[in-house]
Design a protein around this motif. Structure first.
Motif, short mmCIF file in Angstrom:
data_model
loop_
_atom_site.label_atom_id
_atom_site.label_comp_id
_atom_site.label_asym_id
_atom_site.label_seq_id
_atom_site.Cartn_x
_atom_site.Cartn_y
_atom_site.Cartn_z
N PRO A 449 0.84 -1.21 0.00
CA PRO A 449 0.00 0.00 0.00
C PRO A 449 0.87 1.25 0.00
CG PRO A 449 0.08 -0.93 2.20
CD PRO A 449 0.83 -1.89 1.31
N VAL A 450 1.50 1.50 -1.13
CA VAL A 450 2.53 2.54 -1.24
C VAL A 450 2.38 3.26 -2.57
CG1 VAL A 450 5.03 2.85 -1.64
CG2 VAL A 450 4.24 1.45 0.28
N VAL A 451 2.55 4.59 -2.54
CA VAL A 451 2.77 5.38 -3.75
C VAL A 451 4.24 5.77 -3.77
CG1 VAL A 451 2.38 7.61 -4.88
CG2 VAL A 451 0.44 6.25 -4.12
N ARG A 452 4.90 5.48 -4.88
CA ARG A 452 6.30 5.83 -5.02
C ARG A 452 6.43 7.09 -5.88
NH1 ARG A 452 7.23 -0.13 -5.03
NH2 ARG A 452 8.19 -0.50 -3.01
N ILE A 453 7.29 7.99 -5.43
CA ILE A 453 7.59 9.20 -6.19
C ILE A 453 9.06 9.16 -6.58
CG2 ILE A 453 7.58 11.72 -6.21
CD1 ILE A 453 5.53 11.67 -3.98
N TYR A 454 9.32 9.24 -7.87
CA TYR A 454 10.67 9.21 -8.40
C TYR A 454 10.96 10.58 -9.03
CZ TYR A 454 9.30 4.20 -8.70
OH TYR A 454 8.82 2.93 -8.48
N VAL A 455 12.13 11.13 -8.76
CA VAL A 455 12.48 12.44 -9.32
C VAL A 455 13.91 12.39 -9.83
CG1 VAL A 455 12.79 14.90 -8.85
CG2 VAL A 455 10.94 13.64 -7.71
N GLU A 456 14.12 12.98 -11.02
CA GLU A 456 15.48 13.18 -11.53
C GLU A 456 15.63 14.63 -11.97
OE1 GLU A 456 18.52 10.52 -13.96
OE2 GLU A 456 16.90 11.22 -15.27
N GLY A 457 16.80 15.20 -11.67
CA GLY A 457 17.07 16.58 -12.06
C GLY A 457 18.56 16.81 -12.21
N SER A 458 18.91 18.03 -12.57
CA SER A 458 20.32 18.35 -12.82
C SER A 458 21.04 18.90 -11.60
CB SER A 458 20.42 19.37 -13.97
OG SER A 458 19.70 20.55 -13.64
N SER A 459 20.31 19.06 -10.47
CA SER A 459 20.94 19.52 -9.23
C SER A 459 20.19 18.95 -8.04
CB SER A 459 20.94 21.05 -9.16
OG SER A 459 19.62 21.52 -8.92
N PRO A 460 20.87 18.80 -6.91
CA PRO A 460 20.18 18.33 -5.70
C PRO A 460 19.04 19.25 -5.29
CG PRO A 460 22.56 18.15 -5.42
CD PRO A 460 22.33 18.91 -6.69
N ALA A 461 19.23 20.57 -5.47
CA ALA A 461 18.20 21.53 -5.08
C ALA A 461 16.93 21.33 -5.91
CB ALA A 461 18.73 22.96 -5.25
N GLU A 462 17.10 21.13 -7.21
CA GLU A 462 15.94 20.89 -8.08
C GLU A 462 15.21 19.62 -7.67
OE1 GLU A 462 14.78 19.70 -12.67
OE2 GLU A 462 16.77 20.52 -12.27
N VAL A 463 15.96 18.55 -7.41
CA VAL A 463 15.35 17.28 -7.02
C VAL A 463 14.54 17.44 -5.74
CG1 VAL A 463 15.85 14.94 -6.20
CG2 VAL A 463 17.02 15.83 -8.23
N SER A 465 13.27 20.17 -4.40
CA SER A 465 12.12 21.05 -4.58
C SER A 465 10.97 20.32 -5.28
CB SER A 465 12.54 22.27 -5.40
OG SER A 465 11.44 23.11 -5.66
N VAL A 466 11.28 19.59 -6.33
CA VAL A 466 10.26 18.85 -7.07
C VAL A 466 9.69 17.73 -6.21
CG1 VAL A 466 9.85 17.36 -9.08
CG2 VAL A 466 11.23 19.44 -9.32
N LEU A 467 10.55 17.06 -5.46
CA LEU A 467 10.11 15.97 -4.60
C LEU A 467 9.16 16.48 -3.52
CD1 LEU A 467 10.46 12.94 -4.02
CD2 LEU A 467 12.36 13.54 -2.51
N LYS A 468 9.51 17.61 -2.91
CA LYS A 468 8.66 18.20 -1.87
C LYS A 468 7.28 18.53 -2.43
CE LYS A 468 8.47 22.06 1.42
NZ LYS A 468 9.17 23.29 1.90
N SER A 469 7.25 19.07 -3.63
CA SER A 469 5.97 19.40 -4.26
C SER A 469 5.15 18.13 -4.55
CB SER A 469 6.24 20.16 -5.57
OG SER A 469 5.04 20.50 -6.21
N GLY A 470 5.84 17.08 -4.99
CA GLY A 470 5.16 15.81 -5.27
C GLY A 470 4.58 15.18 -4.03
N ILE A 471 5.32 15.22 -2.94
CA ILE A 471 4.84 14.66 -1.67
C ILE A 471 3.60 15.42 -1.19
CG2 ILE A 471 5.40 14.39 0.78
CD1 ILE A 471 8.32 13.88 -0.10
N SER A 472 3.63 16.73 -1.30
CA SER A 472 2.49 17.55 -0.88
C SER A 472 1.25 17.20 -1.68
CB SER A 472 2.82 19.04 -1.04
OG SER A 472 3.86 19.42 -0.17
N PHE A 473 1.44 16.95 -2.97
CA PHE A 473 0.30 16.59 -3.83
C PHE A 473 -0.31 15.27 -3.38
CE2 PHE A 473 -1.78 14.67 -7.44
CZ PHE A 473 -2.49 15.72 -7.99
N VAL A 474 0.53 14.27 -3.14
CA VAL A 474 0.04 12.94 -2.76
C VAL A 474 -0.66 12.99 -1.41
CG1 VAL A 474 0.72 10.59 -2.13
CG2 VAL A 474 1.73 11.68 -4.14
N GLU A 475 -0.11 13.77 -0.49
CA GLU A 475 -0.67 13.84 0.86
C GLU A 475 -1.84 14.81 0.95
OE1 GLU A 475 2.74 14.69 3.28
OE2 GLU A 475 3.29 12.56 3.43
N GLY A 476 -2.15 15.52 -0.16
CA GLY A 476 -3.30 16.42 -0.19
C GLY A 476 -3.11 17.69 0.59
#
Length: 477
Positions: A449-463, A465-476
């Protein structure tokens, strides 16, 4: 003796086999049902006259489940070769090829937490069952009475026979790996089988070389030390600690059934599966001069795309699951195929993930370059550009999983973390390609019972930031 299962609990094969929580959906009764469905499948394709292999890992009740499968398959007049001890999945899969068997049952839940167990079915070619095979097996569930015979009677009659799968597999690895390169490299290695079935194999294969080997977490522990036996960064703190304490050149970790690889470099940094896959692809093409295409799954790095473009070789993208990679190994000239989870398969071997073989090939690669892993990886990044990657597993209800994925498919956001979404793909989950060249993938696990979020980017900061946004979306939020 025959009998129908009395409770039709849902049995559904996922990304790689059927898995469930022990004593919940994973019961002896359901194990027998699955074994009968496999036996019916074999009889239905006229493979019942061939031998059949059964192996098992270190999980709680794995041996007993394997014996239960043997009782059912033997009662269906199919001769069983049962491993005489714990064996990793690639060893069992190679046993299928070696014995020219009709297939195999591997009792394992791979990298899943300790409360899980399960069954993988391996086909006659020694690799993951293709989707159409699994469909046929699922059709057989509960269709016929479960046949079963006494285990010791089956042994006495020779219908079930113990066998040691190690030697054929070890000989194959010795043929594949250039031990002449490794044996004089004077490497210092820490091996971490994570209490799983891979314990002892890399150490054995490195005997009679100059390599100094320390193995940790090699004893049997069905609780896996309260972590999931998955070789990803968060589970390898102990390996990192020992690598630094021992001043080792590399740490190598395999998962619960020995078919996936993770690594720690000499600085104690995690080297992810995408980086390892890219290094293997470059090494096999440039050093071994091997040819063939590359296969990557939907969650695999763009590093592979950069390399195949450089080498002018074909690349194939598949849904997540090694069964899809396996299908291409069988149909096309494939050099290497890999997935984000650390499973990598190779030409001139079985069409199967193999963490043990991958561990040794990584040592061969280091010996050939005469550099440590971080230096080799830095060379690659200087060549194809920086890539940073992260995955997060969010434990949410199955109802929430469906809601999130449906929302993403029907109403994909225009921006994520303030970055424009320029393309959306839905091969396996929802993948949003970003204007920066990065991407984020939302995918529901096929086994938990898991949703996986995978992120790739050209810098750790981009990854991040995008990951944080994705987590917020999944958690509503």
């Amino acid at each position: 003796m025959e009998g129908f299962a009395t409770c039709k609990s849902e049995i559904k094969f996922g990304t790689d086999g059927w898995r469930g929580i022990i004593s919940d959906s994973l019961t002896f009764e359901n194990v027998r049902v699955v074994a009968q469905a496999i036996a019916d499948y074999l009889q239905g394709i006229n493979q019942g006259d061939k031998v059949f292999v059964i192996g098992y890992d270190t999980r709680f009740l794995s041996r007993q489940y394997a014996e239960e499968c043997a009782r059912v398959v033997a009662a269906n007049k199919i001769k069983v070769f049962l491993t005489d001890k714990v064996a990793p999945t690639p060893v069992v899969s190679y046993g299928v090829k070696h014995l020219q068997a009709s297939g195999a049952i591997m009792v394992t839940a791979s990298h899943n937490p300790a409360e899980y167990n399960g069954i993988k079915f391996k086909a006659p070619y020694g690799g993951s069952a293709l989707p159409e095979i699994i469909t046929e097996i699922e059709k057989n569930l509960y269709c016929k009475p479960v046949k079963i015979m006494n285990f010791f009677e089956a042994l006495n009659l020779g219908i079930v026979q113990y066998f040691n799968a190690d030697e054929p597999y070890l000989n194959q690895v010795r043929r594949f790996i250039n031990f002449d390169l490794i044996k004089n490299a004077n490497l210092k290695v820490v091996i971490d089988p994570m209490y799983g079935a891979g314990a002892g194999y890399v150490r054995t294969l490195l005997e009679n070389t100059s390599v100094s080997v320390t193995e940790i977490r090699g004893e049997k522990n069905p609780g896996f030390g309260d972590i999931s036996p998955e070789p990803i960064a968060k589970n390898l703190d102990l390996l990192k600690k020992i690598v630094l304490e021992e001043q080792a050149d590399i740490g190598l970790a395999t998962d619960g059934d020995g078919d996936r690889l993770g690594a720690i470099d000499n600085h104690g940094s995690f080297v992810n599966s995408h980086q390892i896959y890219a290094l293997f692809l470059r090494y096999l093409v440039e050093q071994r001069k091997w040819s063939g295409g590359a296969v990557k799954t939907f969650s695999t790095s763009k590093m592979i795309d950069c390399l195949v473009k450089k080498y002018d070789i074909p690349v194939y993208e598949t849904p997540i699951g090694f069964k899809y990679i396996c299908a291409l190994f069988l149909k096309k000239d494939i050099l290497v195929g890999g997935e984000e989870s650390g499973g990598i398969g190779f030409k001139n071997h079985i069409p199967e993930r193999d963490g043990i073989l991958s561990s040794l090939l990584l040592l061969e690669l280091m010996a050939a370059h005469r550099k440590n892993l971080r230096e080799i990886l830095d060379d690659l990044m200087n060549e194809i550009g920086p890539f940073y990657y992260e995955r997060v597993d969010l434990h949410i209800s199955n109802e929430r999983k469906k809601l999130v994925l449906d929302l993403l498919r029907n109403n994909t956001p225009d921006k994520i973390a303030g970055i424009d979404v320029i393309k959306v793909e839905t091969m396996d989950g929802v993948k949003c390609h970003l204007a920066t060249g990065g991407w984020i993938l939302f995918r529901s696990s096929g086994t938990e019972p898991v949703v996986r979020i995978y992120v790739e980017g050209s810098s750790p900061a981009e990854v991040q930031s995008v990951l944080k946004s994705g987590i917020s979306f999944v958690e509503g939020k």
